[in-house]
Design a protein around this motif. Sequence first.
Motif, mmCIF file in Angstrom:
data_model
loop_
_atom_site.group_PDB
_atom_site.id
_atom_site.type_symbol
_atom_site.label_atom_id
_atom_site.label_comp_id
_atom_site.label_asym_id
_atom_site.label_seq_id
_atom_site.Cartn_x
_atom_site.Cartn_y
_atom_site.Cartn_z
ATOM 1 N N TYR A 1 16.613 1.684 -11.385
ATOM 2 C CA TYR A 1 16.822 2.369 -10.116
ATOM 3 C C TYR A 1 18.099 1.900 -9.417
ATOM 4 C CZ TYR A 1 12.247 4.537 -10.600
ATOM 5 O OH TYR A 1 11.180 5.284 -11.045
ATOM 6 N N GLN A 2 18.435 0.632 -9.555
ATOM 7 C CA GLN A 2 19.667 0.135 -8.950
ATOM 8 C C GLN A 2 20.892 0.811 -9.582
ATOM 9 O OE1 GLN A 2 18.656 -4.059 -9.415
ATOM 10 N NE2 GLN A 2 18.512 -4.281 -7.195
ATOM 11 N N ARG A 3 20.827 1.099 -10.863
ATOM 12 C CA ARG A 3 21.933 1.825 -11.510
ATOM 13 C C ARG A 3 22.051 3.242 -10.959
ATOM 14 N NH1 ARG A 3 19.794 -0.817 -16.117
ATOM 15 N NH2 ARG A 3 18.814 1.104 -16.853
ATOM 16 N N ARG A 4 21.015 3.749 -10.330
ATOM 17 C CA ARG A 4 21.026 5.089 -9.741
ATOM 18 C C ARG A 4 21.248 5.054 -8.232
ATOM 19 N NH1 ARG A 4 19.708 4.382 -14.214
ATOM 20 N NH2 ARG A 4 20.092 5.969 -15.776
ATOM 21 N N GLY A 5 21.734 3.931 -7.720
ATOM 22 C CA GLY A 5 22.116 3.838 -6.323
ATOM 23 C C GLY A 5 21.064 3.297 -5.379
ATOM 24 N N TYR A 6 19.912 2.886 -5.877
ATOM 25 C CA TYR A 6 18.860 2.337 -5.028
ATOM 26 C C TYR A 6 19.110 0.848 -4.795
ATOM 27 C CZ TYR A 6 16.329 6.673 -5.341
ATOM 28 O OH TYR A 6 15.982 7.998 -5.220
ATOM 29 N N ARG A 7 18.730 0.383 -3.612
ATOM 30 C CA ARG A 7 18.909 -1.016 -3.229
ATOM 31 C C ARG A 7 17.586 -1.578 -2.739
ATOM 32 N NH1 ARG A 7 22.259 -0.551 -6.205
ATOM 33 N NH2 ARG A 7 24.418 -0.002 -5.824
ATOM 34 N N LEU A 8 17.323 -2.841 -3.101
ATOM 35 C CA LEU A 8 16.123 -3.517 -2.611
ATOM 36 C C LEU A 8 16.223 -3.666 -1.099
ATOM 37 C CD1 LEU A 8 15.869 -6.194 -5.417
ATOM 38 C CD2 LEU A 8 14.194 -4.397 -4.964
ATOM 39 N N THR A 9 15.126 -3.379 -0.399
ATOM 40 C CA THR A 9 15.136 -3.447 1.068
ATOM 41 C C THR A 9 14.611 -4.776 1.593
ATOM 42 O OG1 THR A 9 12.888 -2.594 1.341
ATOM 43 C CG2 THR A 9 14.690 -0.963 1.177
ATOM 44 N N GLY A 10 13.894 -5.521 0.764
ATOM 45 C CA GLY A 10 13.226 -6.737 1.213
ATOM 46 C C GLY A 10 11.786 -6.487 1.616
ATOM 47 N N ALA A 11 11.405 -5.222 1.785
ATOM 48 C CA ALA A 11 10.019 -4.895 2.137
ATOM 49 C C ALA A 11 9.121 -5.078 0.919
ATOM 50 C CB ALA A 11 9.927 -3.461 2.642
ATOM 51 N N THR A 12 7.941 -5.605 1.147
ATOM 52 C CA THR A 12 6.963 -5.805 0.075
ATOM 53 C C THR A 12 5.582 -5.369 0.551
ATOM 54 O OG1 THR A 12 6.418 -8.067 0.727
ATOM 55 C CG2 THR A 12 8.233 -7.807 -0.848
ATOM 56 N N LEU A 13 4.730 -5.076 -0.408
ATOM 57 C CA LEU A 13 3.322 -4.767 -0.158
ATOM 58 C C LEU A 13 2.494 -5.449 -1.237
ATOM 59 C CD1 LEU A 13 3.368 -0.901 0.499
ATOM 60 C CD2 LEU A 13 2.875 -2.686 2.178
ATOM 61 N N PRO A 14 1.287 -5.901 -0.909
ATOM 62 C CA PRO A 14 0.413 -6.416 -1.969
ATOM 63 C C PRO A 14 0.014 -5.268 -2.893
ATOM 64 C CG PRO A 14 -0.753 -6.322 0.125
ATOM 65 C CD PRO A 14 0.657 -5.937 0.407
ATOM 66 N N PHE A 15 -0.196 -5.582 -4.157
ATOM 67 C CA PHE A 15 -0.682 -4.548 -5.077
ATOM 68 C C PHE A 15 -2.067 -4.119 -4.597
ATOM 69 C CE2 PHE A 15 -2.576 -2.701 -8.825
ATOM 70 C CZ PHE A 15 -1.532 -1.887 -9.278
ATOM 71 N N PRO A 16 -2.366 -2.812 -4.618
ATOM 72 C CA PRO A 16 -3.669 -2.342 -4.099
ATOM 73 C C PRO A 16 -4.847 -3.032 -4.784
ATOM 74 C CG PRO A 16 -2.232 -0.484 -4.556
ATOM 75 C CD PRO A 16 -1.544 -1.702 -5.103
ATOM 76 N N ASP A 17 -5.786 -3.479 -3.986
ATOM 77 C CA ASP A 17 -7.006 -4.109 -4.490
ATOM 78 C C ASP A 17 -8.057 -3.022 -4.675
ATOM 79 O OD1 ASP A 17 -8.888 -5.960 -5.254
ATOM 80 O OD2 ASP A 17 -9.394 -6.551 -3.199
ATOM 81 N N ASP A 18 -7.788 -2.148 -5.635
ATOM 82 C CA ASP A 18 -8.631 -0.976 -5.872
ATOM 83 C C ASP A 18 -8.493 -0.614 -7.349
ATOM 84 O OD1 ASP A 18 -9.695 1.624 -6.101
ATOM 85 O OD2 ASP A 18 -9.049 2.178 -4.075
ATOM 86 N N VAL A 19 -9.590 -0.635 -8.081
ATOM 87 C CA VAL A 19 -9.527 -0.383 -9.528
ATOM 88 C C VAL A 19 -9.004 1.012 -9.870
ATOM 89 C CG1 VAL A 19 -11.299 -2.075 -10.106
ATOM 90 C CG2 VAL A 19 -11.959 0.299 -9.650
ATOM 91 N N ARG A 20 -8.975 1.917 -8.886
ATOM 92 C CA ARG A 20 -8.414 3.246 -9.157
ATOM 93 C C ARG A 20 -6.936 3.168 -9.509
ATOM 94 N NH1 ARG A 20 -8.756 7.017 -4.633
ATOM 95 N NH2 ARG A 20 -8.126 5.182 -3.489
ATOM 96 N N TYR A 21 -6.256 2.088 -9.097
ATOM 97 C CA TYR A 21 -4.833 1.899 -9.385
ATOM 98 C C TYR A 21 -4.590 0.988 -10.583
ATOM 99 C CZ TYR A 21 -4.280 3.942 -4.785
ATOM 100 O OH TYR A 21 -4.331 4.781 -3.701
ATOM 101 N N GLY A 22 -5.644 0.424 -11.128
ATOM 102 C CA GLY A 22 -5.514 -0.470 -12.272
ATOM 103 C C GLY A 22 -6.171 -1.806 -12.018
ATOM 104 N N ILE A 23 -6.433 -2.507 -13.101
ATOM 105 C CA ILE A 23 -7.070 -3.820 -13.044
ATOM 106 C C ILE A 23 -6.031 -4.851 -13.465
ATOM 107 C CG2 ILE A 23 -8.941 -5.247 -13.963
ATOM 108 C CD1 ILE A 23 -10.329 -2.466 -14.656
ATOM 109 N N PRO A 24 -5.589 -5.717 -12.526
ATOM 110 C CA PRO A 24 -4.537 -6.686 -12.852
ATOM 111 C C PRO A 24 -4.913 -7.598 -14.022
ATOM 112 C CG PRO A 24 -4.845 -6.564 -10.486
ATOM 113 C CD PRO A 24 -5.971 -5.777 -11.118
ATOM 114 N N ARG A 25 -3.949 -7.776 -14.913
ATOM 115 C CA ARG A 25 -4.095 -8.722 -16.031
ATOM 116 C C ARG A 25 -3.316 -10.002 -15.771
ATOM 117 N NH1 ARG A 25 -3.715 -4.248 -20.890
ATOM 118 N NH2 ARG A 25 -5.942 -3.845 -20.897
ATOM 119 N N VAL A 26 -2.512 -9.990 -14.707
ATOM 120 C CA VAL A 26 -1.754 -11.169 -14.301
ATOM 121 C C VAL A 26 -1.932 -11.354 -12.799
ATOM 122 C CG1 VAL A 26 -0.036 -10.912 -16.144
ATOM 123 C CG2 VAL A 26 0.398 -9.880 -13.918
#
Length: 193
Positions: free
Chosen positions: A152-177
Amino acid sequence: MTTRSQGKDIKMAHSKSLYSFRMAQKAEMIALCALINSVYRGDAAKDGWTTEADLLGGQRCDVAMLEKLSDKPDSGFLVATKEDEIIACCHVQLATATVAECGMLSVTPAWQNQGIAKALLRTAEQYSRETWQATRMRLWIIKQRPELAEYYQRRGYRLTGATLPFPDDVRYGIPRVNGLYLLALEKVIAPAA
């Protein structure tokens, strides 16, 4: 290249190609769900470079989730088709008065590395600019996917510094790490007024 919006084909200014773009219909949510899950999860996803299968098990999405997103105002799924077959998709929505978001960018592994994701992303930017007058596009990616941030950075996107925790909902996946979280990237997609 064209996109269908509200039943009309619209020429996209940025490219000539062998595939076309349009907004998905509600009846296509089952197909989109299968595509998105095949790209991000399970053994089939390991054929492509966008897989999250080593980080997350389970599904990436379900049909009810996609239908809910599709039903929201200022929200929908762009699809790329080749001879009426859906080969790629992404979700676009207006997040604020001036910021659109793009997510679940998915290209069938057999069609990856052919410029389709880049064209789909440009189409999402153009659609957001023309439909909602958005001036910025935001993406959220998993921090543990540095190759995706670089793409995405090669396509002009820049990190904003904003973060969110990964959703704690199995509908989005079950973390392996442990320690999964999301990073925001943004790009200016329209000149300032």
